[in-house]
Design an enzyme around this catalytic site. Structure first.
Site, PDB file in Angstrom:
ATOM      1  N   ASP A 135       0.848  -1.192   0.000  1.00 46.75           N
ATOM      2  CA  ASP A 135       0.000   0.000   0.000  1.00 46.75           C
ATOM      3  C   ASP A 135       0.883   1.242   0.000  1.00 46.75           C
ATOM      4  O   ASP A 135       2.017   1.201   0.488  1.00 46.75           O
ATOM      5  CB  ASP A 135      -0.870   0.038   1.270  1.00 46.75           C
ATOM      6  CG  ASP A 135      -2.075  -0.888   1.181  1.00 46.75           C
ATOM      7  OD1 ASP A 135      -2.369  -1.398   0.087  1.00 46.75           O
ATOM      8  OD2 ASP A 135      -2.715  -1.099   2.229  1.00 46.75           O
ATOM      9  N   MET A 136       0.353   2.366  -0.494  1.00 44.78           N
ATOM     10  CA  MET A 136       1.121   3.617  -0.442  1.00 44.78           C
ATOM     11  C   MET A 136       0.484   4.531   0.613  1.00 44.78           C
ATOM     12  O   MET A 136      -0.726   4.694   0.644  1.00 44.78           O
ATOM     13  CB  MET A 136       1.114   4.301  -1.812  1.00 44.78           C
ATOM     14  CG  MET A 136       2.076   5.463  -1.905  1.00 44.78           C
ATOM     15  SD  MET A 136       3.804   5.008  -1.566  1.00 44.78           S
ATOM     16  CE  MET A 136       4.370   4.522  -3.199  1.00 44.78           C
ATOM     17  N   GLN A 164      -0.318   7.043  -6.486  1.00 41.52           N
ATOM     18  CA  GLN A 164      -1.472   7.908  -6.188  1.00 41.52           C
ATOM     19  C   GLN A 164      -1.525   9.060  -7.192  1.00 41.52           C
ATOM     20  O   GLN A 164      -0.623   9.899  -7.233  1.00 41.52           O
ATOM     21  CB  GLN A 164      -1.329   8.468  -4.770  1.00 41.52           C
ATOM     22  CG  GLN A 164      -1.302   7.392  -3.690  1.00 41.52           C
ATOM     23  CD  GLN A 164      -0.504   7.812  -2.473  1.00 41.52           C
ATOM     24  OE1 GLN A 164       0.600   8.375  -2.603  1.00 41.52           O
ATOM     25  NE2 GLN A 164      -0.996   7.542  -1.291  1.00 41.52           N
ATOM     26  N   ARG A 185      -0.861  -0.766  -8.876  1.00 40.67           N
ATOM     27  CA  ARG A 185      -2.209  -0.303  -8.556  1.00 40.67           C
ATOM     28  C   ARG A 185      -2.234   1.229  -8.651  1.00 40.67           C
ATOM     29  O   ARG A 185      -1.411   1.892  -8.021  1.00 40.67           O
ATOM     30  CB  ARG A 185      -2.586  -0.723  -7.130  1.00 40.67           C
ATOM     31  CG  ARG A 185      -3.938  -0.166  -6.674  1.00 40.67           C
ATOM     32  CD  ARG A 185      -4.131  -0.274  -5.160  1.00 40.67           C
ATOM     33  NE  ARG A 185      -4.109  -1.641  -4.693  1.00 40.67           N
ATOM     34  CZ  ARG A 185      -3.872  -1.979  -3.420  1.00 40.67           C
ATOM     35  NH1 ARG A 185      -3.645  -1.049  -2.506  1.00 40.67           N
ATOM     36  NH2 ARG A 185      -3.863  -3.247  -3.053  1.00 40.67           N
ATOM     37  N   GLU A 293      -8.000  11.855   7.871  1.00 47.56           N
ATOM     38  CA  GLU A 293      -7.078  12.164   6.784  1.00 47.56           C
ATOM     39  C   GLU A 293      -7.746  13.025   5.741  1.00 47.56           C
ATOM     40  O   GLU A 293      -7.144  13.887   5.115  1.00 47.56           O
ATOM     41  CB  GLU A 293      -6.641  10.868   6.094  1.00 47.56           C
ATOM     42  CG  GLU A 293      -5.469  10.204   6.740  1.00 47.56           C
ATOM     43  CD  GLU A 293      -5.450   8.713   6.445  1.00 47.56           C
ATOM     44  OE1 GLU A 293      -4.718   8.030   7.143  1.00 47.56           O
ATOM     45  OE2 GLU A 293      -6.169   8.255   5.545  1.00 47.56           O
TER      46      GLU A 293
HETATM   47  C1  LIG Z   1      -8.461  -1.299  -4.015  1.00 38.26           C
HETATM   48  C2  LIG Z   1      -8.096   0.044  -3.480  1.00 38.26           C
HETATM   49  C3  LIG Z   1      -6.873   0.211  -2.862  1.00 38.26           C
HETATM   50  C4  LIG Z   1      -6.482   1.475  -2.409  1.00 38.26           C
HETATM   51  N1  LIG Z   1      -5.233   1.636  -1.889  1.00 38.26           N
HETATM   52  C5  LIG Z   1      -4.827   2.875  -1.552  1.00 38.26           C
HETATM   53  C6  LIG Z   1      -3.488   3.128  -1.127  1.00 38.26           C
HETATM   54  O1  LIG Z   1      -2.649   2.220  -1.027  1.00 38.26           O
HETATM   55  N2  LIG Z   1      -3.148   4.402  -0.812  1.00 38.26           N
HETATM   56  C7  LIG Z   1      -4.033   5.450  -0.913  1.00 38.26           C
HETATM   57  O2  LIG Z   1      -3.647   6.597  -0.654  1.00 38.26           O
HETATM   58  N3  LIG Z   1      -5.320   5.224  -1.281  1.00 38.26           N
HETATM   59  C8  LIG Z   1      -5.731   3.980  -1.605  1.00 38.26           C
HETATM   60  N4  LIG Z   1      -7.018   3.801  -2.009  1.00 38.26           N
HETATM   61  C9  LIG Z   1      -8.031   4.882  -1.834  1.00 38.26           C
HETATM   62  C10 LIG Z   1      -8.095   5.795  -3.048  1.00 38.26           C
HETATM   63  O3  LIG Z   1      -6.913   6.546  -3.117  1.00 38.26           O
HETATM   64  C11 LIG Z   1      -9.292   6.779  -2.965  1.00 38.26           C
HETATM   65  O4  LIG Z   1      -9.204   7.546  -1.805  1.00 38.26           O
HETATM   66  C12 LIG Z   1     -10.656   6.125  -2.972  1.00 38.26           C
HETATM   67  O5  LIG Z   1     -10.691   4.977  -3.783  1.00 38.26           O
HETATM   68  C13 LIG Z   1     -11.699   7.134  -3.513  1.00 38.26           C
HETATM   69  O6  LIG Z   1     -11.428   7.505  -4.848  1.00 38.26           O
HETATM   70  P1  LIG Z   1     -12.277   6.960  -6.102  1.00 38.26           P
HETATM   71  O7  LIG Z   1     -11.336   6.862  -7.263  1.00 38.26           O
HETATM   72  O8  LIG Z   1     -12.913   5.674  -5.733  1.00 38.26           O
HETATM   73  O9  LIG Z   1     -13.382   8.004  -6.440  1.00 38.26           O
HETATM   74  P2  LIG Z   1     -13.906   9.431  -5.831  1.00 38.26           P
HETATM   75  O10 LIG Z   1     -13.150  10.536  -6.497  1.00 38.26           O
HETATM   76  O11 LIG Z   1     -13.928   9.359  -4.346  1.00 38.26           O
HETATM   77  O12 LIG Z   1     -15.359   9.362  -6.392  1.00 38.26           O
HETATM   78  C14 LIG Z   1     -15.648   9.520  -7.785  1.00 38.26           C
HETATM   79  C15 LIG Z   1     -17.000   8.929  -8.126  1.00 38.26           C
HETATM   80  O13 LIG Z   1     -17.013   7.512  -7.850  1.00 38.26           O
HETATM   81  C16 LIG Z   1     -18.300   7.110  -7.389  1.00 38.26           C
HETATM   82  N5  LIG Z   1     -18.173   6.694  -5.978  1.00 38.26           N
HETATM   83  C17 LIG Z   1     -17.116   6.929  -5.185  1.00 38.26           C
HETATM   84  N6  LIG Z   1     -17.342   6.428  -3.972  1.00 38.26           N
HETATM   85  C18 LIG Z   1     -18.536   5.888  -3.965  1.00 38.26           C
HETATM   86  C19 LIG Z   1     -19.321   5.241  -2.988  1.00 38.26           C
HETATM   87  N7  LIG Z   1     -18.870   5.085  -1.748  1.00 38.26           N
HETATM   88  N8  LIG Z   1     -20.540   4.789  -3.345  1.00 38.26           N
HETATM   89  C20 LIG Z   1     -20.994   4.966  -4.590  1.00 38.26           C
HETATM   90  N9  LIG Z   1     -20.301   5.602  -5.558  1.00 38.26           N
HETATM   91  C21 LIG Z   1     -19.104   6.054  -5.259  1.00 38.26           C
HETATM   92  C22 LIG Z   1     -19.182   8.331  -7.477  1.00 38.26           C
HETATM   93  O14 LIG Z   1     -19.777   8.353  -8.749  1.00 38.26           O
HETATM   94  C23 LIG Z   1     -18.163   9.470  -7.331  1.00 38.26           C
HETATM   95  O15 LIG Z   1     -18.605  10.677  -7.868  1.00 38.26           O
HETATM   96  C24 LIG Z   1      -7.394   2.563  -2.519  1.00 38.26           C
HETATM   97  C25 LIG Z   1      -8.637   2.386  -3.138  1.00 38.26           C
HETATM   98  C26 LIG Z   1      -8.987   1.156  -3.637  1.00 38.26           C
HETATM   99  C27 LIG Z   1     -10.301   1.002  -4.332  1.00 38.26           C
END
Ligand SMILES: Cc1cc2nc3c(=O)[nH]c(=O)nc-3n(C[C@H](O)[C@H](O)[C@H](O)COP(=O)(O)OP(=O)(O)OC[C@H]3O[C@@H](n4cnc5c(N)ncnc54)[C@H](O)[C@@H]3O)c2cc1C
Length: 308
Positions: A135-136, A164, A185, A293
Protein backbone atom coordinates in the site's frame (compact mmCIF):
# COMPACT_ATOMS: atom_id res chain seq x y z
CA UNK A 1 -10.23 21.71 13.05
CA UNK A 2 -12.36 18.69 12.05
CA UNK A 3 -9.18 16.76 11.37
CA UNK A 4 -7.74 17.57 14.81
CA UNK A 5 -11.01 16.55 16.47
CA UNK A 6 -11.17 13.25 14.57
CA UNK A 7 -7.54 12.45 15.40
CA UNK A 8 -8.16 13.23 19.08
CA UNK A 9 -11.25 10.98 18.93
CA UNK A 10 -9.13 8.22 17.37
CA UNK A 11 -6.91 8.28 20.47
CA UNK A 12 -9.66 8.60 23.09
CA UNK A 13 -10.80 5.38 24.74
CA UNK A 14 -13.96 7.13 26.03
CA UNK A 15 -14.98 8.11 22.49
CA UNK A 16 -14.04 4.65 21.34
CA UNK A 17 -16.43 3.03 23.86
CA UNK A 18 -19.18 5.46 22.78
CA UNK A 19 -18.67 4.75 19.08
CA UNK A 20 -18.42 0.99 19.58
CA UNK A 21 -21.65 0.92 21.63
CA UNK A 22 -23.62 2.73 18.91
CA UNK A 23 -25.76 0.24 16.93
CA UNK A 24 -25.14 2.21 13.70
CA UNK A 25 -21.41 1.64 14.18
CA UNK A 26 -21.81 -2.14 13.84
CA UNK A 27 -23.71 -1.67 10.57
CA UNK A 28 -21.01 0.59 9.19
CA UNK A 29 -18.12 -1.59 10.38
CA UNK A 30 -19.67 -4.87 9.17
CA UNK A 31 -20.21 -3.30 5.79
CA UNK A 32 -16.58 -2.25 5.33
CA UNK A 33 -14.51 -4.63 7.50
CA UNK A 34 -14.57 -8.43 7.03
CA UNK A 35 -14.35 -9.20 10.77
CA UNK A 36 -11.96 -9.29 13.68
CA UNK A 37 -9.89 -12.39 12.92
CA UNK A 38 -8.34 -14.64 10.28
CA UNK A 39 -11.28 -17.01 10.08
CA UNK A 40 -13.67 -14.11 9.35
CA UNK A 41 -11.28 -12.87 6.64
CA UNK A 42 -11.10 -16.35 5.10
CA UNK A 43 -14.91 -16.65 5.24
CA UNK A 44 -15.42 -13.39 3.36
CA UNK A 45 -12.70 -14.29 0.85
CA UNK A 46 -14.41 -17.63 0.17
CA UNK A 47 -17.79 -15.95 -0.37
CA UNK A 48 -16.32 -13.34 -2.74
CA UNK A 49 -14.37 -16.02 -4.64
CA UNK A 50 -17.57 -18.05 -5.12
CA UNK A 51 -19.04 -15.00 -6.85
CA UNK A 52 -16.10 -14.86 -9.26
CA UNK A 53 -14.30 -11.99 -7.48
CA UNK A 54 -10.63 -11.76 -6.50
CA UNK A 55 -9.44 -10.38 -3.16
CA UNK A 56 -6.58 -8.51 -1.54
CA UNK A 57 -6.56 -8.73 2.27
CA UNK A 58 -5.36 -5.96 4.58
CA UNK A 59 -4.64 -6.82 8.22
CA UNK A 60 -5.65 -3.72 10.18
CA UNK A 61 -3.10 -2.61 12.73
CA UNK A 62 -2.49 0.40 14.90
CA UNK A 63 0.46 2.67 14.04
CA UNK A 64 3.46 0.49 14.84
CA UNK A 65 5.52 2.04 17.62
CA UNK A 66 7.86 -0.83 18.51
CA UNK A 67 9.45 -3.81 16.81
CA UNK A 68 7.34 -6.31 18.81
CA UNK A 69 4.18 -4.83 17.26
CA UNK A 70 5.76 -5.01 13.79
CA UNK A 71 6.60 -8.65 14.45
CA UNK A 72 3.00 -9.41 15.47
CA UNK A 73 1.81 -7.93 12.19
CA UNK A 74 4.18 -10.20 10.26
CA UNK A 75 2.90 -13.22 12.22
CA UNK A 76 -0.71 -12.23 11.49
CA UNK A 77 0.01 -12.09 7.74
CA UNK A 78 1.91 -15.38 7.85
CA UNK A 79 -1.02 -17.07 9.65
CA UNK A 80 -3.45 -15.60 7.13
CA UNK A 81 -1.38 -16.79 4.15
CA UNK A 82 -1.13 -20.32 5.57
CA UNK A 83 -4.93 -20.38 6.02
CA UNK A 84 -5.50 -19.08 2.49
CA UNK A 85 -3.42 -21.96 1.17
CA UNK A 86 -5.22 -24.53 3.36
CA UNK A 87 -8.59 -23.20 2.17
CA UNK A 88 -7.52 -23.44 -1.48
CA UNK A 89 -8.00 -19.69 -1.92
CA UNK A 90 -4.44 -18.53 -2.62
CA UNK A 91 -5.07 -18.33 -6.37
CA UNK A 92 -7.91 -15.85 -5.65
CA UNK A 93 -6.36 -13.73 -2.91
CA UNK A 94 -3.19 -11.75 -2.32
CA UNK A 95 -2.33 -9.48 0.63
CA UNK A 96 -1.89 -5.70 0.91
CA UNK A 97 0.72 -4.51 3.39
CA UNK A 98 1.40 -1.05 4.82
CA UNK A 99 5.11 -0.64 5.49
CA UNK A 100 4.26 1.55 8.51
CA UNK A 101 2.60 -1.51 10.07
CA UNK A 102 5.82 -3.52 9.78
CA UNK A 103 8.15 -0.90 11.19
CA UNK A 104 8.88 1.77 8.56
CA UNK A 105 8.52 4.59 11.12
CA UNK A 106 10.75 3.04 13.80
CA UNK A 107 13.97 4.90 14.38
CA UNK A 108 16.78 4.76 13.64
CA UNK A 109 16.59 2.01 11.02
CA UNK A 110 12.87 1.71 10.24
CA UNK A 111 13.43 1.33 6.51
CA UNK A 112 15.59 -1.76 7.03
CA UNK A 113 13.23 -3.24 9.65
CA UNK A 114 10.27 -2.77 7.30
CA UNK A 115 12.19 -4.28 4.38
CA UNK A 116 13.16 -7.37 6.40
CA UNK A 117 9.62 -7.79 7.71
CA UNK A 118 8.04 -7.28 4.29
CA UNK A 119 10.46 -9.86 2.93
CA UNK A 120 9.22 -12.40 5.51
CA UNK A 121 5.64 -11.77 4.35
CA UNK A 122 6.69 -12.11 0.69
CA UNK A 123 8.36 -15.46 1.47
CA UNK A 124 5.17 -16.75 3.12
CA UNK A 125 3.09 -15.44 0.22
CA UNK A 126 5.33 -17.24 -2.28
CA UNK A 127 5.07 -20.47 -0.27
CA UNK A 128 1.29 -20.12 -0.28
CA UNK A 129 1.26 -19.51 -4.03
CA UNK A 130 0.30 -15.84 -4.01
CA UNK A 131 1.86 -12.40 -3.65
CA UNK A 132 1.91 -9.03 -1.88
CA UNK A 133 1.07 -5.43 -2.82
CA UNK A 134 2.66 -2.59 -0.85
CA UNK A 135 0.00 0.00 0.00
CA UNK A 136 1.12 3.62 -0.44
CA UNK A 137 0.84 6.01 2.51
CA UNK A 138 1.47 9.76 2.73
CA UNK A 139 3.94 11.50 0.40
CA UNK A 140 6.76 11.57 2.97
CA UNK A 141 7.01 7.79 2.52
CA UNK A 142 6.77 7.53 -1.29
CA UNK A 143 10.52 7.34 -2.00
CA UNK A 144 11.21 4.89 0.82
CA UNK A 145 8.31 2.68 -0.23
CA UNK A 146 9.42 2.62 -3.88
CA UNK A 147 12.98 1.79 -2.75
CA UNK A 148 11.68 -1.09 -0.63
CA UNK A 149 9.55 -2.26 -3.56
CA UNK A 150 12.54 -2.38 -5.85
CA UNK A 151 14.61 -4.32 -3.25
CA UNK A 152 11.78 -6.85 -2.76
CA UNK A 153 11.28 -7.29 -6.49
CA UNK A 154 14.81 -8.65 -6.89
CA UNK A 155 13.62 -11.90 -5.25
CA UNK A 156 9.84 -11.48 -5.62
CA UNK A 157 9.16 -9.82 -8.98
CA UNK A 158 5.39 -10.13 -8.49
CA UNK A 159 5.26 -7.66 -5.58
CA UNK A 160 2.79 -4.91 -6.48
CA UNK A 161 3.25 -1.15 -6.17
CA UNK A 162 0.61 1.53 -5.48
CA UNK A 163 0.78 4.97 -7.06
CA UNK A 164 -1.47 7.91 -6.19
CA UNK A 165 -2.69 10.09 -9.07
CA UNK A 166 -3.04 13.19 -6.85
CA UNK A 167 0.75 13.51 -6.54
CA UNK A 168 2.49 15.66 -9.17
CA UNK A 169 5.25 13.07 -9.53
CA UNK A 170 3.03 10.09 -10.27
CA UNK A 171 2.74 10.29 -14.07
CA UNK A 172 6.53 9.95 -14.24
CA UNK A 173 6.51 7.14 -11.64
CA UNK A 174 3.92 5.31 -13.79
CA UNK A 175 6.19 5.51 -16.84
CA UNK A 176 9.12 4.19 -14.82
CA UNK A 177 7.15 1.32 -13.29
CA UNK A 178 5.26 0.26 -16.44
CA UNK A 179 7.79 -2.45 -17.19
CA UNK A 180 7.29 -6.09 -18.11
CA UNK A 181 5.71 -8.03 -15.22
CA UNK A 182 5.36 -4.95 -12.99
CA UNK A 183 2.06 -4.90 -11.10
CA UNK A 184 0.96 -1.33 -10.38
CA UNK A 185 -2.21 -0.30 -8.56
CA UNK A 186 -3.32 3.20 -9.53
CA UNK A 187 -5.56 5.04 -7.04
CA UNK A 188 -6.45 8.72 -6.66
CA UNK A 189 -4.92 8.94 -3.15
CA UNK A 190 -6.48 9.05 0.30
CA UNK A 191 -4.29 11.37 2.40
CA UNK A 192 -4.46 15.08 3.01
CA UNK A 193 -1.48 16.39 1.03
CA UNK A 194 -0.09 19.92 0.55
CA UNK A 195 -0.31 21.83 -2.76
CA UNK A 196 3.48 21.67 -3.06
CA UNK A 197 3.27 17.95 -3.88
CA UNK A 198 -0.34 17.19 -4.82
CA UNK A 199 -3.16 18.45 -7.03
CA UNK A 200 -5.83 20.00 -4.83
CA UNK A 201 -8.62 20.27 -7.36
CA UNK A 202 -10.70 17.12 -7.95
CA UNK A 203 -10.75 17.69 -11.74
CA UNK A 204 -6.96 18.03 -11.78
CA UNK A 205 -6.70 14.73 -9.90
CA UNK A 206 -9.05 13.08 -12.40
CA UNK A 207 -7.03 14.43 -15.34
CA UNK A 208 -3.85 13.13 -13.75
CA UNK A 209 -5.53 9.75 -13.17
CA UNK A 210 -6.29 9.50 -16.90
CA UNK A 211 -2.71 10.44 -17.89
CA UNK A 212 -1.38 7.83 -15.47
CA UNK A 213 -3.83 5.22 -16.76
CA UNK A 214 -2.67 5.90 -20.30
CA UNK A 215 1.00 5.44 -19.29
CA UNK A 216 0.21 2.16 -17.53
CA UNK A 217 -2.07 0.73 -20.23
CA UNK A 218 0.41 1.61 -22.99
CA UNK A 219 3.32 0.19 -20.98
CA UNK A 220 4.42 -3.41 -20.48
CA UNK A 221 3.26 -3.93 -16.88
CA UNK A 222 0.06 -5.19 -15.24
CA UNK A 223 -2.19 -2.21 -14.35
CA UNK A 224 -4.54 -2.53 -11.35
CA UNK A 225 -7.20 0.16 -11.70
CA UNK A 226 -8.36 1.00 -8.15
CA UNK A 227 -11.35 3.33 -8.30
CA UNK A 228 -15.13 3.40 -7.75
CA UNK A 229 -15.48 6.25 -10.21
CA UNK A 230 -17.60 5.05 -13.17
CA UNK A 231 -15.91 7.56 -15.48
CA UNK A 232 -12.43 6.29 -14.66
CA UNK A 233 -13.62 2.68 -15.06
CA UNK A 234 -14.99 3.47 -18.53
CA UNK A 235 -11.84 5.35 -19.59
CA UNK A 236 -9.63 2.51 -18.30
CA UNK A 237 -11.60 0.00 -20.40
CA UNK A 238 -11.29 2.20 -23.48
CA UNK A 239 -7.54 2.70 -22.98
CA UNK A 240 -7.06 -1.04 -22.44
CA UNK A 241 -8.95 -1.68 -25.68
CA UNK A 242 -6.95 0.82 -27.71
CA UNK A 243 -3.69 -0.56 -26.29
CA UNK A 244 -4.81 -4.01 -27.51
CA UNK A 245 -4.80 -5.51 -24.02
CA UNK A 246 -6.45 -8.84 -23.26
CA UNK A 247 -8.83 -8.89 -20.26
CA UNK A 248 -6.34 -10.89 -18.19
CA UNK A 249 -3.56 -8.32 -18.67
CA UNK A 250 -5.05 -5.79 -16.21
CA UNK A 251 -7.64 -5.68 -13.43
CA UNK A 252 -10.05 -3.40 -11.57
CA UNK A 253 -10.05 -3.03 -7.80
CA UNK A 254 -12.64 -1.66 -5.36
CA UNK A 255 -12.99 -1.53 -1.57
CA UNK A 256 -15.06 -4.10 0.33
CA UNK A 257 -18.58 -2.75 0.85
CA UNK A 258 -18.34 0.01 -1.74
CA UNK A 259 -20.49 -0.45 -4.85
CA UNK A 260 -20.79 -4.24 -4.30
CA UNK A 261 -23.47 -4.63 -6.99
CA UNK A 262 -21.18 -2.93 -9.50
CA UNK A 263 -18.30 -5.19 -8.44
CA UNK A 264 -20.46 -8.23 -9.14
CA UNK A 265 -21.73 -6.84 -12.44
CA UNK A 266 -18.21 -6.15 -13.70
CA UNK A 267 -17.04 -9.66 -12.76
CA UNK A 268 -20.04 -11.16 -14.57
CA UNK A 269 -19.12 -9.02 -17.58
CA UNK A 270 -15.75 -10.78 -17.73
CA UNK A 271 -13.60 -8.17 -15.99
CA UNK A 272 -11.09 -9.28 -13.36
CA UNK A 273 -12.33 -7.47 -10.25
CA UNK A 274 -10.36 -7.57 -7.01
CA UNK A 275 -11.94 -6.49 -3.72
CA UNK A 276 -9.74 -4.85 -1.06
CA UNK A 277 -10.84 -6.46 2.21
CA UNK A 278 -9.64 -5.04 5.55
CA UNK A 279 -9.99 -7.23 8.63
CA UNK A 280 -8.73 -7.24 12.22
CA UNK A 281 -9.55 -5.84 15.62
CA UNK A 282 -8.17 -2.39 15.01
CA UNK A 283 -11.02 -1.16 12.86
CA UNK A 284 -11.68 1.80 15.19
CA UNK A 285 -8.35 3.53 14.65
CA UNK A 286 -8.51 2.62 10.94
CA UNK A 287 -11.87 4.26 10.49
CA UNK A 288 -11.18 7.37 12.51
CA UNK A 289 -7.84 7.98 10.82
CA UNK A 290 -9.30 7.45 7.35
CA UNK A 291 -12.00 9.99 8.22
CA UNK A 292 -9.48 12.42 9.70
CA UNK A 293 -7.08 12.16 6.78
CA UNK A 294 -9.69 13.40 4.42
CA UNK A 295 -13.03 14.79 5.66
CA UNK A 296 -14.49 13.88 2.23
CA UNK A 297 -14.11 10.26 3.36
CA UNK A 298 -17.04 10.78 5.75
CA UNK A 299 -19.26 11.39 2.73
CA UNK A 300 -17.53 8.55 0.90
CA UNK A 301 -18.53 5.99 3.54
CA UNK A 302 -21.98 7.43 4.24
CA UNK A 303 -22.78 7.55 0.51
CA UNK A 304 -21.96 3.90 0.08
CA UNK A 305 -24.43 2.98 2.84
CA UNK A 306 -27.12 4.54 0.68
CA UNK A 307 -26.05 3.27 -2.74
CA UNK A 308 -25.44 -0.12 -4.32
C1 LIG B 1 -8.46 -1.30 -4.01
C2 LIG B 1 -8.10 0.04 -3.48
C3 LIG B 1 -6.87 0.21 -2.86
C4 LIG B 1 -6.48 1.47 -2.41
N1 LIG B 1 -5.23 1.64 -1.89
C5 LIG B 1 -4.83 2.87 -1.55
C6 LIG B 1 -3.49 3.13 -1.13
O1 LIG B 1 -2.65 2.22 -1.03
N2 LIG B 1 -3.15 4.40 -0.81
C7 LIG B 1 -4.03 5.45 -0.91
O2 LIG B 1 -3.65 6.60 -0.65
N3 LIG B 1 -5.32 5.22 -1.28
C8 LIG B 1 -5.73 3.98 -1.60
N4 LIG B 1 -7.02 3.80 -2.01
C9 LIG B 1 -8.03 4.88 -1.83
C10 LIG B 1 -8.09 5.79 -3.05
O3 LIG B 1 -6.91 6.55 -3.12
C11 LIG B 1 -9.29 6.78 -2.96
O4 LIG B 1 -9.20 7.55 -1.81
C12 LIG B 1 -10.66 6.13 -2.97
O5 LIG B 1 -10.69 4.98 -3.78
C13 LIG B 1 -11.70 7.13 -3.51
O6 LIG B 1 -11.43 7.50 -4.85
P1 LIG B 1 -12.28 6.96 -6.10
O7 LIG B 1 -11.34 6.86 -7.26
O8 LIG B 1 -12.91 5.67 -5.73
O9 LIG B 1 -13.38 8.00 -6.44
P2 LIG B 1 -13.91 9.43 -5.83
O10 LIG B 1 -13.15 10.54 -6.50
O11 LIG B 1 -13.93 9.36 -4.35
O12 LIG B 1 -15.36 9.36 -6.39
C14 LIG B 1 -15.65 9.52 -7.79
C15 LIG B 1 -17.00 8.93 -8.13
O13 LIG B 1 -17.01 7.51 -7.85
C16 LIG B 1 -18.30 7.11 -7.39
N5 LIG B 1 -18.17 6.69 -5.98
C17 LIG B 1 -17.12 6.93 -5.19
N6 LIG B 1 -17.34 6.43 -3.97
C18 LIG B 1 -18.54 5.89 -3.96
C19 LIG B 1 -19.32 5.24 -2.99
N7 LIG B 1 -18.87 5.09 -1.75
N8 LIG B 1 -20.54 4.79 -3.34
C20 LIG B 1 -20.99 4.97 -4.59
N9 LIG B 1 -20.30 5.60 -5.56
C21 LIG B 1 -19.10 6.05 -5.26
C22 LIG B 1 -19.18 8.33 -7.48
O14 LIG B 1 -19.78 8.35 -8.75
C23 LIG B 1 -18.16 9.47 -7.33
O15 LIG B 1 -18.60 10.68 -7.87
C24 LIG B 1 -7.39 2.56 -2.52
C25 LIG B 1 -8.64 2.39 -3.14
C26 LIG B 1 -8.99 1.16 -3.64
C27 LIG B 1 -10.30 1.00 -4.33
Amino acid sequence: MLRTTMLAAARSSAVRRLVEANPLTRTVVDRFVAGADTSAAIGVTGRLAEKGLHVTLDHLGEDTTDSRQADETVLAYQGLLAELRRAGLAHRAEVSVKLSAVGQQLSPDGEKIALDNARRICESAAEAGTTVTLDMEDHTTTDTTLRTLSDLRVDFPQVGAVLQAYLHRTEQDCRELAREGSRVRLCKGAYSEPASVAFQDKHEVDRSYVRCLRALMEGQGYPMVATHDPRMVRIASELAGSAGRAKDSYEFQMLYGIRPAEQQRMAEDGERLRVYVPYGQEWYGYFMRRLAERPANIGFFLRSLLTR
